[in-house]
Design an enzyme around this catalytic site. Structure first.
Site, short mmCIF file in Angstrom:
data_model
loop_
_atom_site.label_atom_id
_atom_site.label_comp_id
_atom_site.label_asym_id
_atom_site.label_seq_id
_atom_site.Cartn_x
_atom_site.Cartn_y
_atom_site.Cartn_z
N LYS A 206 0.84 -1.20 0.00
CA LYS A 206 0.00 0.00 0.00
C LYS A 206 0.88 1.26 0.00
O LYS A 206 0.69 2.16 -0.78
CB LYS A 206 -0.93 -0.04 1.22
N GLU A 212 10.40 -4.93 4.39
CA GLU A 212 10.44 -6.33 3.95
C GLU A 212 10.16 -6.42 2.45
O GLU A 212 10.87 -7.08 1.69
CB GLU A 212 9.38 -7.16 4.70
N GLY A 267 -4.99 -1.82 4.85
CA GLY A 267 -4.20 -2.97 4.37
C GLY A 267 -4.89 -4.30 4.63
O GLY A 267 -5.00 -5.16 3.75
N ARG A 268 -5.39 -4.49 5.86
CA ARG A 268 -5.99 -5.79 6.21
C ARG A 268 -7.40 -5.95 5.67
O ARG A 268 -8.04 -6.98 5.89
CB ARG A 268 -5.94 -5.99 7.73
N GLU A 353 -4.96 -6.71 14.63
CA GLU A 353 -4.43 -5.41 14.24
C GLU A 353 -5.55 -4.36 14.29
O GLU A 353 -5.30 -3.18 14.48
CB GLU A 353 -3.80 -5.47 12.84
N HIS A 384 -5.68 -33.34 17.40
CA HIS A 384 -4.59 -34.20 17.87
C HIS A 384 -3.43 -33.38 18.42
O HIS A 384 -2.31 -33.88 18.53
CB HIS A 384 -4.13 -35.11 16.72
N LYS A 512 9.25 -0.87 14.15
CA LYS A 512 9.83 -0.55 12.83
C LYS A 512 10.92 0.52 12.98
O LYS A 512 11.99 0.42 12.40
CB LYS A 512 8.74 0.01 11.90
O1 F6P Z 1 3.17 -3.05 9.74
C1 F6P Z 1 1.82 -3.29 9.60
C2 F6P Z 1 1.34 -2.96 8.22
O2 F6P Z 1 1.31 -1.58 8.06
C3 F6P Z 1 -0.02 -3.57 7.96
O3 F6P Z 1 -1.05 -2.82 8.47
C4 F6P Z 1 0.01 -3.70 6.48
O4 F6P Z 1 -0.98 -4.58 6.01
C5 F6P Z 1 1.41 -4.19 6.26
O5 F6P Z 1 2.18 -3.50 7.22
C6 F6P Z 1 1.97 -3.97 4.89
O6 F6P Z 1 1.94 -2.62 4.53
P1 F6P Z 1 2.14 -2.18 3.02
O7 F6P Z 1 1.04 -2.78 2.22
O8 F6P Z 1 2.12 -0.68 3.03
O9 F6P Z 1 3.48 -2.72 2.57
#
Ligand code: F6P
Length: 545
Positions: A206, A212, A267-268, A353, A384, A512
């Site tokens: 987003k 990452e 995002g979620r 979240e 199990h 972060k």
């Molecule tokens: O760190 C949490 C977060 O901001 C989530 O809310 C989001 O879904 C995810 O990181 C990834 O964010 P982006 O889509 O901006 O890479």
């Protein structure tokens, strides 16, 4: 609005809790022949049996009263009307617009967002079909066989969960891969399996700043170029999904290959947007539309059904009942469908979240516990592993059983056994086994006297452990869409009751910030002021590097 815990509805629930909370569900079922009909609901193709809960008709009346008192109906209207209900980020919350199938406009600040929503959906559909048909080719003119989605959190969990859930209708030529972790093992493992000439990378973020995703995308791009491809070939193998065109361009992906969405999509809550591109590619445009149809049907139900027959409202209120009045601190999600293996992880982000908050919308400390821990594994595997604790442990952990009635495979007898286990577990949790029943069973097995009595306490099941059972007709795109929208609205209902903002996530920021400082420190030999533990760990990490 009065404070939550001294509001009339809350006080009535607190008083009622002891009345009903001390009764066994065996008794409640015995006293009411209509209990199953009374406490079950149908919506958008889904069936919810909530009769195995520690409730009676008055509990539900009081919970519905609480929802009214907390302004659920006006909060819901504000969300669907595009008001800026995410106040700490000053944003509207309109994931429902992404799957709106009506012709009605939906406005944010007087601007109809639907033309842009339809335009992106159309582009996604066209692109997805081109990849599926083989018309979209890599730089050596070969068709795409592997799609690698690079994203994390909301830019990973929804498409990863849905592609696995809908594998039965996935394209035969395509293998879908999802890389999220910054641990290089994740990307390296996927790169070892794919051929750069036949691989499409979708970089989904987003913000397009997430460390990452940016790191994995840069490494994938370098790997692609190192394989012999030229810069000009990147356009055939890398597309972006983002709200941030500037950053996409700066990263080196042509914005002609970007699928956009908007700041009013959290995002979620974004799998219905361009973030769902891997789903559209894997299952095709029509199936992706069916997913949206299912979610839209649940949206209409949420808006139109009376509160006491409203599935997300009922599910949300039951969650509040256990969290706030039984001090129950977790919920187990038990999908009786291997294809829904990633559903618990998806719901972890969606619920935790969203509602893992300690202050109310106006910044005051919350008065009650908020989101429980969400966890789970597919049945029958969980039986199990951890079901022992659900049956005889010291905590009260409500379970959501989720099962498709029709199998997606053709293997004889498996589905009958799967469903039998699902139904059996909810019954066992509810009825339990009394000491007398244990004695009868043991003596029938030939045991008596002290040996029998010594075993009795170990073999008693208290029962009275609550669960919901959600039945889907099948694991089709439409059913999955309805299921996910159900949980989204459940989360919203709970946030309104608890008075919190479900749509921000400030709690992810601190880690972060500190990680970026420590990453810089690990690259050099300077270290800023840290506590002794952090300094010690940095020193250890330097030794290993
Ligand atoms: O760190 C949490 C977060 O901001 C989530 O809310 C989001 O879904 C995810 O990181 C990834 O964010 P982006 O889509 O901006 O890479």
């Amino acid at each position: 609005m009065s404070n939550l815990t001294n509001s009339p509805a809350w006080l009535a629930l607190a008083a009622h809790r002891d009345e009903v909370g001390n009764r066994h569900m065996r008794e409640l079922f015995a006293a009411d022949a209509e209990r199953f009909e009374r406490f079950s609901l149908r919506a958008s193709g889904l069936f919810l049996d909530y009769s195995k809960n520690r409730i009676d008709a008055r509990t539900m009346d009081l919970l519905i009263g609480l929802a009214r008192e907390r302004g659920l109906e006006s909060a819901r209207a504000a969300m669907f009307a595009g008001r800026r209900i995410n106040t700490t980020e000053d944003r509207a919350v309109l994931h429902v617009a992404l799957r709106d199938r009506s012709a009605a406009p939906i406005e944010v600040d007087g601007q109809d967002v639907m033309p842009a929503v339809r335009e992106v959906l159309e582009r996604m559909g066209t692109f997805a079909e081109a990849v599926r048909s083989g018309e979209w080719r890599g730089y050596t003119k070969e068709s795409i066989t592997d799609v690698v989605n690079i994203g994390i959190g909301g830019s990973d969990l929804g498409p990863a969960m849905a592609c696995q859930a809908l594998a039965a209708c996935g394209h035969e030529r395509l293998t879908m891969h999802f890389v999220s972790n910054i641990d290089g093992d994740h990307l390296a493992g996927v790169l070892a399996k794919v051929d750069p000439r036949r691989t499409l990378f979708i970089v989904a973020s987003k913000t397009f700043t997430t460390i990452e995703t940016m790191t994995n995308a840069a490494t994938a791009r370098a790997w692609f170029l190192a394989s012999g491809a030229a810069e000009a070939d990147v356009a055939k193998h890398f597309v972006a999904v983002s709200t941030n065109a500037e950053r996409v361009a700066a990263f080196g992906i042509d914005t002609a290959n970007m699928f956009g969405f908007w700041d009013w999509v959290g995002g979620r809550y974004s799998m219905w947007s361009a973030v769902g591109l891997p789903i559209a590619i894997y299952v095709g445009r029509d199936n992706f539309n069916a997913l949206l149809d299912g979610a839209h049907a649940m949206d209409c139900h949420f808006v139109e059904a009376p509160l006491d027959a409203n599935m997300p409202v009922v599910l949300g209120l039951l969650g509040v009942w256990y969290r706030s009045f039984f001090d129950s601190s977790s919920i187990s999600i038990a999908p009786y469908a291997q294809a829904l293996a990633r559903l618990p992880a998806y719901l972890q982000q969606l619920e935790m979240e969203s509602n893992g908050k300690s202050v109310t919308r106006d910044g005051k400390p919350v008065e009650t516990a908020t989101c429980p821990v969400i966890w789970g594994e597919p049945g029958t595997n969980g039986q199990h592993a951890f079901f022992q604790l659900l049956h005889q442990g010291t905590d009260l952990i409500p379970v959501d059983f989720i099962a498709p009635l029709a199998a997606s495979h053709k293997l004889a007898d498996h589905h009958r056994l799967l469903l039998a286990n699902c139904i059996a577990q909810s019954k066992a949790l509810m009825v339990g086994k009394t000491a007398d029943e244990v004695r009868t069973e043991l003596s029938a097995g030939g045991l008596s006297g002290e040996a029998l009595e010594a075993l009795v306490p170990h073999r008693v099941f208290p029962g009275n452990r609550p669960s919901n059972t959600l039945l889907l007709p099948d694991l089709s795109p439409r059913s999955l869409g309805a299921l996910i929208a159900l949980y989204e609205h459940k989360v919203f209902v709970q946030s309104v009751i608890w008075g919190i903002n479900a749509f921000d996530q400030w709690g992810v920021e601190l880690g972060k910030q500190i990680a970026s400082r420590i990453a810089a420190e690990l690259a050099g030999d300077q270290t800023s002021a840290h506590d002794a533990s952090t300094l010690g760990l940095i020193a250890a990490a330097r030794t290993a590097a």
